[in-house]
Design a protein around this motif. Sequence first.
Motif, PDB file in Angstrom:
ATOM      1  N   THR A  53     -66.943 -99.895 -51.634  1.00 49.75           N
ATOM      2  CA  THR A  53     -68.605 -99.277 -52.644  1.00 49.75           C
ATOM      3  C   THR A  53     -68.649 -99.557 -53.647  1.00 49.75           C
ATOM      4  O   THR A  53     -69.490 -99.466 -54.056  1.00 49.75           O
ATOM      5  CB  THR A  53     -69.302 -98.388 -52.334  1.00 49.75           C
ATOM      6  N   ALA A  54     -67.724-100.439 -54.783  1.00 50.34           N
ATOM      7  CA  ALA A  54     -67.668 -99.947 -55.574  1.00 50.34           C
ATOM      8  C   ALA A  54     -67.999-101.007 -56.582  1.00 50.34           C
ATOM      9  O   ALA A  54     -69.158-100.950 -57.660  1.00 50.34           O
ATOM     10  CB  ALA A  54     -66.673-100.407 -56.562  1.00 50.34           C
ATOM     11  N   ILE A  55     -68.464-102.336 -56.020  1.00 44.91           N
ATOM     12  CA  ILE A  55     -68.738-103.763 -56.490  1.00 44.91           C
ATOM     13  C   ILE A  55     -70.764-102.964 -56.369  1.00 44.91           C
ATOM     14  O   ILE A  55     -71.390-103.158 -57.321  1.00 44.91           O
ATOM     15  CB  ILE A  55     -68.404-104.682 -55.758  1.00 44.91           C
ATOM     16  N   ALA A  56     -70.904-103.084 -55.403  1.00 41.98           N
ATOM     17  CA  ALA A  56     -72.061-102.963 -54.452  1.00 41.98           C
ATOM     18  C   ALA A  56     -73.458-101.509 -55.248  1.00 41.98           C
ATOM     19  O   ALA A  56     -74.438-102.055 -55.824  1.00 41.98           O
ATOM     20  CB  ALA A  56     -72.167-101.947 -53.332  1.00 41.98           C
ATOM     21  N   GLU A  57     -72.016-100.648 -55.507  1.00 42.60           N
ATOM     22  CA  GLU A  57     -72.761-100.021 -56.854  1.00 42.60           C
ATOM     23  C   GLU A  57     -73.187-100.279 -58.389  1.00 42.60           C
ATOM     24  O   GLU A  57     -75.003 -99.809 -58.177  1.00 42.60           O
ATOM     25  CB  GLU A  57     -72.401 -98.827 -57.081  1.00 42.60           C
ATOM     26  N   GLU A  58     -72.250-101.274 -59.038  1.00 40.50           N
ATOM     27  CA  GLU A  58     -72.657-102.089 -59.896  1.00 40.50           C
ATOM     28  C   GLU A  58     -73.531-102.683 -59.811  1.00 40.50           C
ATOM     29  O   GLU A  58     -73.905-103.375 -60.843  1.00 40.50           O
ATOM     30  CB  GLU A  58     -71.001-102.267 -60.113  1.00 40.50           C
ATOM     31  N   GLU A  96     -46.535-107.666 -63.649  1.00 36.45           N
ATOM     32  CA  GLU A  96     -46.201-107.379 -62.355  1.00 36.45           C
ATOM     33  C   GLU A  96     -46.849-106.596 -61.355  1.00 36.45           C
ATOM     34  O   GLU A  96     -47.269-106.305 -60.177  1.00 36.45           O
ATOM     35  CB  GLU A  96     -45.105-106.643 -62.706  1.00 36.45           C
ATOM     36  N   ARG A  97     -47.921-105.704 -62.290  1.00 37.78           N
ATOM     37  CA  ARG A  97     -48.831-104.608 -61.658  1.00 37.78           C
ATOM     38  C   ARG A  97     -49.641-105.588 -60.262  1.00 37.78           C
ATOM     39  O   ARG A  97     -50.134-105.479 -59.468  1.00 37.78           O
ATOM     40  CB  ARG A  97     -49.217-103.907 -62.016  1.00 37.78           C
ATOM     41  N   CYS A  98     -49.896-107.107 -61.142  1.00 39.55           N
ATOM     42  CA  CYS A  98     -50.784-108.054 -60.533  1.00 39.55           C
ATOM     43  C   CYS A  98     -50.428-108.777 -58.901  1.00 39.55           C
ATOM     44  O   CYS A  98     -51.103-108.849 -57.567  1.00 39.55           O
ATOM     45  CB  CYS A  98     -51.198-109.357 -61.427  1.00 39.55           C
ATOM     46  N   ARG A  99     -48.963-108.561 -58.945  1.00 38.11           N
ATOM     47  CA  ARG A  99     -47.935-109.236 -57.581  1.00 38.11           C
ATOM     48  C   ARG A  99     -48.398-107.718 -56.523  1.00 38.11           C
ATOM     49  O   ARG A  99     -47.828-107.825 -55.525  1.00 38.11           O
ATOM     50  CB  ARG A  99     -46.743-108.961 -58.218  1.00 38.11           C
ATOM     51  N   THR A 100     -48.767-106.679 -57.316  1.00 36.88           N
ATOM     52  CA  THR A 100     -47.993-105.520 -56.318  1.00 36.88           C
ATOM     53  C   THR A 100     -49.485-105.220 -55.928  1.00 36.88           C
ATOM     54  O   THR A 100     -50.319-104.585 -54.340  1.00 36.88           O
ATOM     55  CB  THR A 100     -47.288-104.645 -56.337  1.00 36.88           C
ATOM     56  N   GLU A 101     -50.211-104.636 -56.964  1.00 39.11           N
ATOM     57  CA  GLU A 101     -51.430-103.761 -56.283  1.00 39.11           C
ATOM     58  C   GLU A 101     -53.309-105.031 -56.592  1.00 39.11           C
ATOM     59  O   GLU A 101     -52.856-105.764 -57.300  1.00 39.11           O
ATOM     60  CB  GLU A 101     -51.420-103.055 -58.175  1.00 39.11           C
ATOM     61  N   ALA A 102     -53.880-104.268 -55.107  1.00 37.86           N
ATOM     62  CA  ALA A 102     -55.092-104.925 -56.166  1.00 37.86           C
ATOM     63  C   ALA A 102     -56.490-104.736 -56.631  1.00 37.86           C
ATOM     64  O   ALA A 102     -56.229-103.407 -56.953  1.00 37.86           O
ATOM     65  CB  ALA A 102     -55.647-105.553 -54.734  1.00 37.86           C
ATOM     66  N   PRO A 103     -56.390-105.650 -57.673  1.00 34.83           N
ATOM     67  CA  PRO A 103     -57.408-105.123 -58.933  1.00 34.83           C
ATOM     68  C   PRO A 103     -58.653-104.225 -57.865  1.00 34.83           C
ATOM     69  O   PRO A 103     -58.726-104.536 -57.456  1.00 34.83           O
ATOM     70  CB  PRO A 103     -57.886-105.607 -59.376  1.00 34.83           C
ATOM     71  N   ILE A 104     -58.667-103.209 -58.450  1.00 34.69           N
ATOM     72  CA  ILE A 104     -60.313-102.605 -58.090  1.00 34.69           C
ATOM     73  C   ILE A 104     -61.268-103.001 -59.331  1.00 34.69           C
ATOM     74  O   ILE A 104     -61.353-103.455 -60.410  1.00 34.69           O
ATOM     75  CB  ILE A 104     -60.000-100.734 -58.803  1.00 34.69           C
ATOM     76  N   PRO A 105     -62.726-103.177 -58.668  1.00 26.02           N
ATOM     77  CA  PRO A 105     -63.276-104.006 -58.999  1.00 26.02           C
ATOM     78  C   PRO A 105     -64.372-102.871 -60.282  1.00 26.02           C
ATOM     79  O   PRO A 105     -64.457-101.856 -60.370  1.00 26.02           O
ATOM     80  CB  PRO A 105     -64.640-104.265 -58.335  1.00 26.02           C
ATOM     81  N   LYS A 106     -64.287-103.328 -62.049  1.00 30.59           N
ATOM     82  CA  LYS A 106     -64.301-102.934 -63.116  1.00 30.59           C
ATOM     83  C   LYS A 106     -65.899-103.338 -63.268  1.00 30.59           C
ATOM     84  O   LYS A 106     -65.286-104.273 -62.873  1.00 30.59           O
ATOM     85  CB  LYS A 106     -63.165-102.870 -63.991  1.00 30.59           C
TER      86      LYS A 106
END
Lengths: 306, 339
Positions: B5-10, B316-326
């Motif tokens: 929903t993050a992108i939709a709101e934005e 490092e965190r790019c390899r493990t964690e999917a980024p949340i749209p900001k």
Amino acid sequence: MPRPENNPGAMAIDHDVELARAGANVTGWASGLLFQVRRHPLGAFGAVIVVVFVLAAAFAPWIAPLDPLATNPRASLAPPGSEYFLGADFMGRDMYSRIIYGARISLAVGLASTFLGCLFGIALGLMSGFLLGWVDLAIQRIIDIMQALPLLVMALVMAASLGPSLENTIIAISIPVIPHVARVIRSNTLALREMPFVEAARAQGMSEVRIAVRHVMPNTIAPVIVLATAQLGSAILTEASLSFLGLGVPEPHPSWGRMLSESAAEYVRTAPWLVIFPGLAISLAVFGTNLLGDALRDILDPRERS
Amino acid sequence: MPDATAIAEETAPVDAPAAGTPVLEVEGLKKHYPIRKGLLRRAAGYVYAVDGVDFSIGPGETLGLVGESGCGKTTVGRTVMRLIEPTAGSIRLKGKDITRLPKDEMRPYRREMQIIFQDPYSSLNPRMTVGDIVGEPLLVHGIGSRKEREERVAALFDRVGLRSAQMRNYPHEFSGGQRQRIGIARALALDPSLIIGDEPVSALDVSIQAQVINLLMDLQEEKKLSYLFIAHDLAVVEHISHRIAVMYLGRLVEFADTRTIFTSPQHPYTEALLSAVPIPDPRRKRNKRILQGDVPSPVRPPPGCHFHTRCPYAEERCRTEAPIPKRLSPGHVVACHLR
């Protein structure tokens, strides 16, 4: 390299001739026909042969000089001459008249069985290629069964159980046409159903049946016409072979195939005209339909129209 | 997985020309194709063609959807048109949820959205006259009498710059650009509010591209059309779009108005795409950031950020964690850990 002005004859372009060759002055039905005849002389030749056979079949009672069924013991094995144009068979029946009447049988069987075969082949092929899934699977197996049945065995069974007749011969010959047509239509349908113009029709909300009939079927017509004319020739040939074996069109209908079979063994040396002329009729009819079929394919495909 | 929903709101239209309900709202759209194997045809895996995409298009607005080939942008277009069934998510056309509408109920909504295809050759039935092709949508929806339809088709021909005398010709008698105009006329026949252009100019010569794009823009102004303009060429998209969504391997990585995308791209992938746009000046040089390697397979998308395998700044965190749209500024959304 001769320069154009030094060699005007070879380099000059007659624009009127070039335009005529490209079909620029095709204005109506007649000039269009003339244009196609010039472009496809072989096809025109085939068409003439086919037209001659069709006319012979249609007007047989008026063209044939004698009754094809009338026997004359005194004229038995008469050689070609003024009385019997193409000779007479051992029962003294006029070969010329019998060949003219034979065109009726050959064309009727050829056209009817090809039409029947194409009709069912197109329907099955379209359903198979368009609906896919279990429908496709079921139709493909039915087609396999059809292909596995040898024509002669089937014709024999039909002749034995239903009695040899014109209708049964037509049905027997049409059945092996079905898998050929169905396979061609199916593979074309498989390619066509993914085409963007089919997607466009779907995007408009067109029903699947309408898409199949309006967008897919017309695009499979060119291969079907080629196939149908090839099948027409081979259907004529099959009728001849079935009749040759006594499984086809029964007496007293004059069939080219039976005319051959009646005389081939005994009279090929003593009265070769009994073998040559029916054989010639069969070859010409098959040759003509094949030439016409090739030309029709070129003409009917609008992508090749210029 | 990015928060759906993050992108939709934005992405409520920032500078969309007209306010009101969006023409198209897409939320959490997914299309996973099963890869069937073995005797029982069980799904052995999935192709994650579209993996959670959100956007909306306002009335009279053009949204450019860009990305490399194979990133799922065409699948987005087809799914929105319901030519492909979505795996998950929702599609709302003028506020009405059409995601799961059965075929016959879908029909009236097809009048509201149409599609223009990439290939001007295979998108027109070679056995129909172009007049019949353009008039077919009217026939399907039972609009007008024969004579009225003919008049409408003639008017459409006129509008897209073709002579109505050519209606009786067959598609092969036209050039690529003319054929694309025929495709546009067909899409316009039902007077839709939304047109999806699936790379509508990619197959055309550059000079013809400009003509077709200008035609599309004129039509937009005239009829208040909304476009979802799918392309792989940023230069083309820049000219026609109000906002741009950049897609990578089934997900949106950046979403902003056209000027922001071109002046201050925030996602490393957008940067790389922009540096690939040629500048029509041989003396100007640009720091080309040419991406290494290929797009990873959508069958096994990389964990974490999908882009980390080719990203020059990956951590490092790019390899493990999917980024949340900001949301960086109003209407500018980026899915990257580093921003």
